[in-house]
Design a protein around this motif. Structure first.
Motif, short mmCIF file in Angstrom:
data_model
loop_
_atom_site.label_atom_id
_atom_site.label_comp_id
_atom_site.label_asym_id
_atom_site.label_seq_id
_atom_site.Cartn_x
_atom_site.Cartn_y
_atom_site.Cartn_z
N LEU A 126 39.16 -7.10 13.81
CA LEU A 126 38.86 -8.53 13.80
C LEU A 126 39.21 -9.18 15.13
CD1 LEU A 126 38.18 -10.98 11.85
CD2 LEU A 126 40.63 -11.23 11.62
N GLY A 138 43.78 -20.57 10.13
CA GLY A 138 44.25 -19.34 9.48
C GLY A 138 43.70 -19.22 8.07
N PHE A 160 51.98 -17.95 15.34
CA PHE A 160 52.65 -17.33 14.18
C PHE A 160 51.81 -16.25 13.50
CE2 PHE A 160 55.80 -20.28 14.77
CZ PHE A 160 55.41 -21.58 14.55
N VAL A 161 50.63 -15.94 14.02
CA VAL A 161 49.80 -14.97 13.32
C VAL A 161 50.17 -13.55 13.73
CG1 VAL A 161 47.46 -14.21 12.92
CG2 VAL A 161 47.92 -16.61 13.23
N GLU A 162 50.28 -12.68 12.74
CA GLU A 162 50.43 -11.26 13.03
C GLU A 162 49.31 -10.54 12.33
OE1 GLU A 162 55.20 -11.36 13.05
OE2 GLU A 162 54.36 -9.41 12.56
N LEU A 163 48.52 -9.81 13.06
CA LEU A 163 47.34 -9.17 12.50
C LEU A 163 47.73 -7.86 11.81
CD1 LEU A 163 44.40 -10.15 12.87
CD2 LEU A 163 44.16 -8.44 14.65
N PRO A 164 47.42 -7.72 10.51
CA PRO A 164 47.73 -6.46 9.83
C PRO A 164 46.84 -5.33 10.35
CG PRO A 164 47.13 -8.19 8.26
CD PRO A 164 46.78 -8.70 9.60
N TYR A 193 40.31 -12.41 15.96
CA TYR A 193 40.78 -13.55 15.18
C TYR A 193 40.25 -14.89 15.66
CZ TYR A 193 44.12 -16.54 12.74
OH TYR A 193 44.69 -17.51 11.94
N LEU A 249 37.70 -13.41 5.23
CA LEU A 249 37.99 -12.00 5.02
C LEU A 249 37.95 -11.63 3.55
CD1 LEU A 249 40.78 -11.40 7.65
CD2 LEU A 249 38.71 -10.07 7.45
N MET A 294 54.24 -18.81 7.90
CA MET A 294 53.14 -19.46 8.60
C MET A 294 52.01 -18.49 8.93
SD MET A 294 53.72 -22.71 9.37
CE MET A 294 53.19 -23.16 10.99
N ASN A 295 52.28 -17.21 8.87
CA ASN A 295 51.25 -16.22 9.16
C ASN A 295 50.22 -16.26 8.03
OD1 ASN A 295 49.72 -14.02 9.79
ND2 ASN A 295 51.35 -12.51 9.50
N PRO A 296 48.95 -16.57 8.36
CA PRO A 296 47.96 -16.70 7.29
C PRO A 296 47.72 -15.40 6.54
CG PRO A 296 46.90 -16.74 9.43
CD PRO A 296 48.36 -16.83 9.68
N PHE A 297 48.09 -14.26 7.16
CA PHE A 297 47.87 -12.99 6.49
C PHE A 297 49.00 -12.61 5.55
CE2 PHE A 297 44.04 -11.90 8.45
CZ PHE A 297 44.08 -12.25 9.78
N MET A 339 47.15 -23.77 10.75
CA MET A 339 47.12 -23.29 9.37
C MET A 339 45.72 -23.41 8.79
SD MET A 339 50.74 -23.98 7.61
CE MET A 339 50.95 -25.73 7.75
N VAL A 386 40.03 -18.18 8.27
CA VAL A 386 39.83 -16.76 8.58
C VAL A 386 40.17 -15.87 7.39
CG1 VAL A 386 40.54 -14.85 10.06
CG2 VAL A 386 40.23 -17.10 11.04
N THR A 387 41.30 -16.15 6.73
CA THR A 387 41.68 -15.29 5.61
C THR A 387 40.70 -15.44 4.45
OG1 THR A 387 43.29 -17.00 5.06
CG2 THR A 387 44.15 -15.01 6.05
N LYS A 418 58.55 -18.70 9.90
CA LYS A 418 57.47 -18.25 10.79
C LYS A 418 56.63 -17.18 10.10
CE LYS A 418 59.69 -19.46 15.07
NZ LYS A 418 60.92 -19.01 15.72
N VAL A 419 57.26 -16.32 9.33
CA VAL A 419 56.51 -15.31 8.57
C VAL A 419 55.58 -16.00 7.59
CG1 VAL A 419 56.73 -13.49 6.83
CG2 VAL A 419 58.24 -13.49 8.80
N TYR A 478 43.07 -4.99 9.62
CA TYR A 478 42.11 -5.93 10.18
C TYR A 478 42.04 -5.81 11.70
CZ TYR A 478 42.25 -8.18 5.60
OH TYR A 478 42.18 -8.44 4.26
#
Lengths: 196, 169
Positions: A142, A40, A132-136, A144, A47, B142-145, A37, A43-44, B139-140, A139
């Motif tokens: 990037l 994360g 748990f990261v999903e890249l939009p 990551y 950005l 936890m996604n930093p985005f 976290m 990085v955010t 989990k969603v 981005y």
């Protein structure tokens, strides 16, 4: 695989893996989710500060990683008691099996050695940075986990190997695996000019 | 599309009314989906539901979509009431509408999950469904985005909700 690489046998790699596990046991641990976290959030925030400029953020993560790498190498040599590397080829497996294991908790695989022995790839099956990261979509330029690129460059530069390192593939981008390409640019010599 | 129209033509008893939504603090829906028989349901944020309804058989279904929105919004009052009566997150049935029931699940962060269903769905299954969706929701988060209280657009999440919902039917 090039001729000299045949020297690296399975047994030697297994020894390094054991070494990596031992080093991992010795170091202090941090909660994985807190680590993920924090990264994360970093990085955010980058950005946001750069208004979504992925190239700028990639660059910044690289610089941050570099600063970490130049310090990390001392910690690594002190705590890991890994065998000294004789040449550039040795560094690859040591980074993958001991270095990554000690600081990230996961091992990488070394693959794709070039004929001249100056370039290889590190394959990461697991990357704790992107849990748990999903890249939009916006981005997708990037990289990551680009901080890793800087860490490798910074660390190797301190042991006199100037390398270029960059991401070739990233699971976050939809690729089937995560791959870092490491290329030796030059072997640095101690600069004696500044010693009076 | 053809199969959906066929379903719309069949007797009412065949239509499985199963509608799920997640509402964030401030009564803002952040995820809505129609589960069960109608696989091509609406998803994500507010506003696109009318289009999905129109695609699957004209005015009749669209009215139903609007009605569902209305029922779920009204159910939020029931949730507010029940939330203070129990320490568990699962709130069972909080509202009724004709023969339809609304079951709810409220997290500590005031994120409410609502399920509109008929009496044929087993309570134990609903509870398990809510808990599993909750885990995926975490989990969603936890996604930093992902920004808290914004619409959930992750296709992975939607797919998981659909597959969990199959256990309900």
């Amino acid at each position: 695989q090039p001729e000299f690489f045949s020297v690296r046998t399975m047994a030697q790699t297994k020894t390094l893996i054991r070494q990596g596990d031992r080093a991992f046991e010795k170091v202090d641990k941090i909660n994985a989710e807190l680590f993920t976290m924090s990264y994360g959030a970093l990085v955010t925030q980058l950005l946001k500060d750069s208004n979504g400029d992925c190239d700028a953020v990639n660059q910044q993560l690289d610089s941050i990683g570099y600063k970490i790498g130049v310090r990390l190498i001392d910690e690594f040599i002190a705590k890991s008691s890994a065998p000294a590397c004789r040449n550039f080829t040795d560094t690859a497996e040591v980074i993958a099996k001991v270095g990554f294991r000690m600081f990230l908790g996961v091992t990488a695989t070394v693959q794709g050695w070039q004929e001249d022995g100056r370039q290889y790839s590190l394959i990461l099956d697991e990357n704790p940075l992107n849990q748990f990261v999903e890249l939009p979509e916006k981005y997708k330029g990037l990289w990551y986990s680009n901080v890793l690129v800087g860490v490798v460059k910074g660390a190797l530069e301190q042991v006199m190997f100037k390398v270029d390192c960059k991401f070739e593939r990233d699971a976050l981008r939809g690729d089937d695996s995560t791959e870092l390409k490491v290329t030796l640019q030059e072997v640095l010599r101690e600069n004696m000019e500044n010693f009076d | 599309m053809a199969s959906l129209r066929r379903r719309a033509g069949e007797g009412k008893s065949q239509q499985r009314m199963l509608y799920f939504c997640i509402v964030a603090k401030g009564d803002v829906p952040i995820f809505e989906v129609q589960l069960g028989g109608h696989a091509g349901g609406s998803a994500g944020g507010s506003g696109g539901k009318g289009a999905a309804g129109a695609g699957s058989g004209g005015g009749g279904l669209q009215q139903k979509e609007d009605l569902v929105q209305f029922i779920l919004h009204a159910a939020l009052d029931g949730v507010e009431h029940k939330v203070w009566t129990t320490t568990s997150m699962y709130l069972k049935t909080v509202d009724k509408f004709n023969d339809l029931l609304v079951s709810a699940f409220a997290t500590a962060g005031h994120v409410k999950m609502l399920l509109l269903h008929d009496h044929r769905v087993d309570e134990g299954h609903i509870k398990a469904f809510f808990h599993d969706v909750h885990e995926h929701y975490l989990k969603v988060l936890m996604n930093p985005f992902y920004e808290k209280n914004s619409a959930i657009t992750s296709p992975v999440f939607e797919e998981r909700v659909h597959s969990l919902a199959r256990r309900l039917t």
